[in-house]
Every structure is written in structure tokens, then in C-alpha cells.
Scaffold this motif. Structure first.
Motif, PDB file in Angstrom:
ATOM      1  N   ASP A 144      -5.924 -13.743 -10.051  1.00 47.32           N
ATOM      2  CA  ASP A 144      -5.308 -12.805 -10.586  1.00 47.32           C
ATOM      3  C   ASP A 144      -6.381 -11.502 -10.389  1.00 47.32           C
ATOM      4  OD1 ASP A 144      -3.468 -14.276 -11.639  1.00 47.32           O
ATOM      5  OD2 ASP A 144      -4.387 -14.966 -13.583  1.00 47.32           O
ATOM      6  N   TRP A 145      -7.473 -11.592 -10.611  1.00 48.74           N
ATOM      7  CA  TRP A 145      -8.269 -10.571 -10.332  1.00 48.74           C
ATOM      8  C   TRP A 145      -8.455  -9.784  -9.212  1.00 48.74           C
ATOM      9  CZ3 TRP A 145     -12.710 -10.161  -6.817  1.00 48.74           C
ATOM     10  CH2 TRP A 145     -13.490  -9.081  -7.022  1.00 48.74           C
ATOM     11  N   ALA A 146      -8.427 -10.700  -7.957  1.00 44.60           N
ATOM     12  CA  ALA A 146      -8.027 -10.110  -6.732  1.00 44.60           C
ATOM     13  C   ALA A 146      -6.716  -9.381  -6.393  1.00 44.60           C
ATOM     14  CB  ALA A 146      -8.357 -11.241  -5.665  1.00 44.60           C
ATOM     15  N   GLY A 147      -5.708 -10.128  -7.018  1.00 39.40           N
ATOM     16  CA  GLY A 147      -4.448  -9.348  -6.841  1.00 39.40           C
ATOM     17  C   GLY A 147      -4.472  -8.179  -7.517  1.00 39.40           C
ATOM     18  N   GLY A 148      -5.087  -7.826  -8.904  1.00 32.92           N
ATOM     19  CA  GLY A 148      -5.109  -6.499  -9.503  1.00 32.92           C
ATOM     20  C   GLY A 148      -6.035  -5.583  -8.747  1.00 32.92           C
ATOM     21  N   ARG A 149      -7.076  -5.966  -7.721  1.00 32.29           N
ATOM     22  CA  ARG A 149      -7.648  -4.825  -6.955  1.00 32.29           C
ATOM     23  C   ARG A 149      -6.809  -4.227  -5.912  1.00 32.29           C
ATOM     24  NH1 ARG A 149     -13.097  -5.031  -7.997  1.00 32.29           N
ATOM     25  NH2 ARG A 149     -13.409  -4.450  -5.668  1.00 32.29           N
ATOM     26  N   ILE A 150      -5.636  -4.836  -5.431  1.00 29.47           N
ATOM     27  CA  ILE A 150      -4.884  -4.518  -4.364  1.00 29.47           C
ATOM     28  C   ILE A 150      -3.851  -3.658  -4.887  1.00 29.47           C
ATOM     29  CG2 ILE A 150      -3.524  -5.116  -2.504  1.00 29.47           C
ATOM     30  CD1 ILE A 150      -4.917  -8.058  -2.663  1.00 29.47           C
ATOM     31  N   THR A 151      -3.977  -2.321  -4.220  1.00 34.06           N
ATOM     32  CA  THR A 151      -3.074  -1.178  -4.968  1.00 34.06           C
ATOM     33  C   THR A 151      -1.552  -1.153  -4.264  1.00 34.06           C
ATOM     34  OG1 THR A 151      -4.112   0.342  -3.425  1.00 34.06           O
ATOM     35  CG2 THR A 151      -4.865   0.105  -5.787  1.00 34.06           C
ATOM     36  N   ASP A 152      -1.696  -1.385  -2.966  1.00 32.22           N
ATOM     37  CA  ASP A 152      -0.593  -1.461  -1.969  1.00 32.22           C
ATOM     38  C   ASP A 152       0.275  -2.640  -2.694  1.00 32.22           C
ATOM     39  OD1 ASP A 152       1.070  -2.312   0.346  1.00 32.22           O
ATOM     40  OD2 ASP A 152       0.872  -0.118   0.412  1.00 32.22           O
ATOM     41  N   ARG A 153       1.698  -2.678  -2.858  1.00 31.96           N
ATOM     42  CA  ARG A 153       2.412  -3.756  -3.326  1.00 31.96           C
ATOM     43  C   ARG A 153       2.788  -4.627  -2.152  1.00 31.96           C
ATOM     44  NH1 ARG A 153       7.907  -3.983  -2.898  1.00 31.96           N
ATOM     45  NH2 ARG A 153       8.164  -1.913  -2.191  1.00 31.96           N
ATOM     46  N   ARG A 154       2.940  -4.171  -1.048  1.00 31.47           N
ATOM     47  CA  ARG A 154       3.417  -5.057   0.232  1.00 31.47           C
ATOM     48  C   ARG A 154       2.027  -5.845   0.417  1.00 31.47           C
ATOM     49  NH1 ARG A 154       5.732  -0.913   4.475  1.00 31.47           N
ATOM     50  NH2 ARG A 154       3.992   0.033   3.375  1.00 31.47           N
ATOM     51  N   GLU A 155       0.870  -5.446   0.286  1.00 27.64           N
ATOM     52  CA  GLU A 155      -0.413  -6.135   0.584  1.00 27.64           C
ATOM     53  C   GLU A 155      -0.653  -7.013  -0.617  1.00 27.64           C
ATOM     54  OE1 GLU A 155      -3.806  -3.583   1.518  1.00 27.64           O
ATOM     55  OE2 GLU A 155      -2.900  -2.918   3.432  1.00 27.64           O
ATOM     56  N   ARG A 156      -0.432  -6.506  -1.729  1.00 25.55           N
ATOM     57  CA  ARG A 156      -0.603  -7.521  -2.881  1.00 25.55           C
ATOM     58  C   ARG A 156       0.367  -8.802  -2.683  1.00 25.55           C
ATOM     59  NH1 ARG A 156       1.227  -4.849  -6.883  1.00 25.55           N
ATOM     60  NH2 ARG A 156      -0.291  -3.284  -6.806  1.00 25.55           N
ATOM     61  N   ALA A 157       1.432  -8.526  -2.247  1.00 25.34           N
ATOM     62  CA  ALA A 157       2.673  -9.586  -2.148  1.00 25.34           C
ATOM     63  C   ALA A 157       2.139 -10.643  -0.833  1.00 25.34           C
ATOM     64  CB  ALA A 157       4.067  -9.094  -1.718  1.00 25.34           C
TER      65      ALA A 157
END
Length: 360
Positions: free
Chosen positions: A39-52
Motif C-alpha cells: 500500500d505504501w509503495a503503491g501510494g508513492r508511484i504517481t504514474d497510473r500505468r507504473e502503479r498498475a
């Protein structure tokens, strides 16, 4: 010649010089940090595709739990909340917690086998530095004889368990009366980095804390340690790297590692026995893709690496301690026969041992 020395020499003549692991104790901390980290790491990634992409890779990691000596490290009031801790702050926790976790693993070992008469102590750890070292702290915590001979295996990473067991084997083969306590302890969770890129976050996603302790001697029964082997793979030095900085040890784990391992097993790394003759595999659970690469390169049966996958699922990659957890599962099982223990780490290097699991 005194009677004491004569009896000691007689015992050495009566014992085989084959070094054997008799039991392994394991320990992990109480805090499961894996879901919170995702959850924490996903919240740090701003680009939607990179988060996915990160979310998809996390789901495919084969990891369900990882454990930390830190309580809720990524929470708002956690260790990494307000300001990124310095290396000195991280090492202060390592100096306090690593010996205690290691002692818990030894207690688990003592529940299975008597650990009196220890003559040598071999400790492997790459996630911290302290002096006096963990080896000396354990002498005190465990009440061992101050004359116990000590060896520290430091900063060798994931294959350090092989190096520690190989060292114990050499000791026992040269001194058949030796009783060697081998300890691996790693606090990888102390080295979270302030990075929002997908590749470093996926590397951090792999690692957790853990400790393991084994008794090795020339007495029969357990896992008999056989021929060691080692190989540094050319032109791969940058693929697995820990960089020491002002804010902990930054892990670099390239996405090229699985391919490099597969290529090495196909050429550079020669196993001492044919893969098809191996009954038991103890492969360091460095990550799902690494285990998949080993299985493909050696054409292993689908369940050949189940012990490694089970350790990865329950604990993640605990650096040097991981392979000991895999061997502990083999000791706890009923399967016997020829085995190979294999691990990869910085270099890129491979370290291994043949072994034979004797009937319980």
C-alpha cells in the motif's frame, strides 16, 4: 599424554569426518509488513500505468508475508515516517535487535537437539555492522564458553549461508570432534530507501528479516554436507549490488538477474552432480522469477523447488537466512537422498554444496 587428551583423540578417531547438519532453528520478528508495504509503495508511484505495473508484479511475487523488527515501519508514526533515518540510526537498531533475533533461532535449535559443548561459532550477516560483533554478543547471550572460536561472514549477501556451512564443514573435517554452531541473521527491513521508482520498490518488496541457527558436527544423522562449489559469473558485477550510503544500504537488484542466472546454469556454473540425479533441491528463495529461472535452466520437475517457494511465500527473501529456512524444511520432511544447495548473490556469484539427507 593426559587421560583427558587421550579420550578426546579417541573420540575423534571413532567419529566419521563427514560434517552433518543435525537440526536447524529459525526465527522471525512479530510484525508482518508485507501488505502495508505494498500500500505504501503503491501510494508513492504517481504514474497510473507504473502503479498498475507495480501492483501486478506484487501480486505475482509469490510472497504473502514478510517480517520486520520494526513496528509498523511505513505508518505515519513509523520508523520511516517523518525523516529518513541515517545509517547510524539504522545500525543502532541492528546492534540491539540482530543478536536477540539470532538468540531466538538458537533457542529453536536447542528445542530440537542438545547444543552443549560448542567449540566453534560461525555467524553470517550482511545487513549491519557492529563491534563487538554479533558473534561476541551471542557468546554472552547464550552462555557459551569464552574460548569458543569465532568466524564472522560479513556482507556476502544471499549466498553467505553456503559460505558459513562450507566453513563449518571445513572445521569439522579438520577437527572431527568439533561442534559448530552456524548462525545467519539479517534485518533487511532496516534499509528501506526514499525511492519512488518501480524497479527499486520491487527490489525492496522482496526482503524481510529472519534468523536461523544450525548445529554441525561429525556425528551421524541429518543432512550430510558434501562437495562445495563456487563460481563468479563474468560481466555481471552490477546486477546485484548493495551500496552503502548515509541512509542505509541501497539494494540494486536488476531485472536482468533471472536471465543471467539461467544463462550461467546453462554454461558458466557446472554442478558437481547431474541435475537429473538430484532428489532434493535447496535453492535460495531470492524471488519467484529467480526460482522460475533455475527451474527452467535445469529442467526441474514442477514441484522440485516447493520448499524454496514455500519459504518465499511465508517469509520473503531474508538474504543469508533464507537458504537455512529451506534446509530446515528438508530436515523436517521425510524425503531422503542426494541434494544440492544453491544460492546466488552479489558478484553475480553462485555458491553451492552437495548434500545427502539421511533417514531420520
Amino acid at each position: 599424554m593426559t587421560g583427558h587428551r587421550a579420550s578426546a583423540q579417541q573420540r575423534q578417531r571413532n567419529i566419521s569426518s563427514t560434517a552433518t547438519i543435525h537440526a536447524i532453528g529459525t526465527a522471525v520478528p512479530m510484525t508482518d509488513v508485507h501488505p502495508a508495504f505494498i500500500d505504501w509503495a503503491g501510494g508513492r508511484i504517481t504514474d497510473r500505468r507504473e502503479r498498475a505495473l507495480f501492483t501486478r508484479m506484487a501480486q505475482r511475487s509469490g510472497i504473502e508475508h514478510r517480517w520486520s523488527v520494526l513496528e509498523s515501519p511505513t505508518a505515519q508514526d513509523g520508523f520511516y515516517a517523518a525523516q529518513w533515518p541515517t545509517t547510524a540510526q539504522r545500525m543502532a537498531i541492528y546492534a540491539d535487535e540482530a543478536p536477540l533475533l539470532a538468540a531466538r533461532a538458537v533457542a529453536g535449535l536447542a528445542d530440537q537437539v542438545a547444543i552443549d559443548g560448542i567449540t566453534h561459532l560461525v555467524v553470517a550477516s550482511c545487513t549491519g555492522f557492529t563491534a563487538p560483533g554479533i558473534d561476541q554478543r551471542l557468546i554472552t547471550l547464550l552462555g557459551l564458553n569464552p574460548s569458543v572460536e569465532r568466524l564472522m561472514v560479513g556482507y556476502m549477501g544471499c549466498y553467505a549461508a553456503i559460505v558459513a556451512l562450507r566453513s563449518a564443514r571445513h572445521i569439522v573435517r579438520s577437527e572431527p570432534g568439533a561442534r559448530v554452531l552456524v548462525v545467519c541473521v539479517e534485518l533487511s527491513s532496516l534499509h528501506l530507501q526514499d525511492d519512488a521508482r518501480v524497479e527499486p520498490l520491487l527490489a525492496m518488496l522482496q526482503f524481510g528479516d529472519g534468523a536461523a541457527a544450525a548445529l554441525v558436527s561429525a556425528a551421524p544423522g541429518g543432512i550430510a554436507l558434501g562437495q562445495p562449489f563456487a563460481m563468479t559469473v563474468p560481466d555481471t558485477a552490477g546486477l546485484i549490488r548493495w551500496d552503502l550510503g548515509d541512509h542505509g544500504f541501497a539494494m540494486h537488484l536488476s531485472g536482468e538477474v533471472p536471465g543471467a542466472i539461467a544463462q550461467a546454469l546453462a554454461g558458466t556454473v557446472t554442478l558437481p552432480v547431474p541435475a537429473e540425479s538430484v532428489d532434493l533441491w535447496a535453492v535460495h528463495a531470492g524471488g519467484r522469477s529467480i526460482l522460475d529461472a533455475v527451474a527452467r535452466a535445469l529442467d526441474l520437475a514442477p514441484d522440485a523447488l516447493e520448499h524454496s517457494r514455500a519459504v518465499l511465500r511465508a517469509f520473503g527473501n531474508m538474504s543469508s537466512a533464507t537458504l537455512m529456512f529451506v534446509l530446515a524444511r528438508i530436515l523436517a520432511g521425510k524425503a531422503t537422498g542426494q541434494g544440492i544447495a544453491l544460492a546466488f548473490g552479489p558478484g553475480l556469484a553462485a555458491e553451492g554444496l552437495t548434500f545427502r539427507r539421511e533417514a531420520p
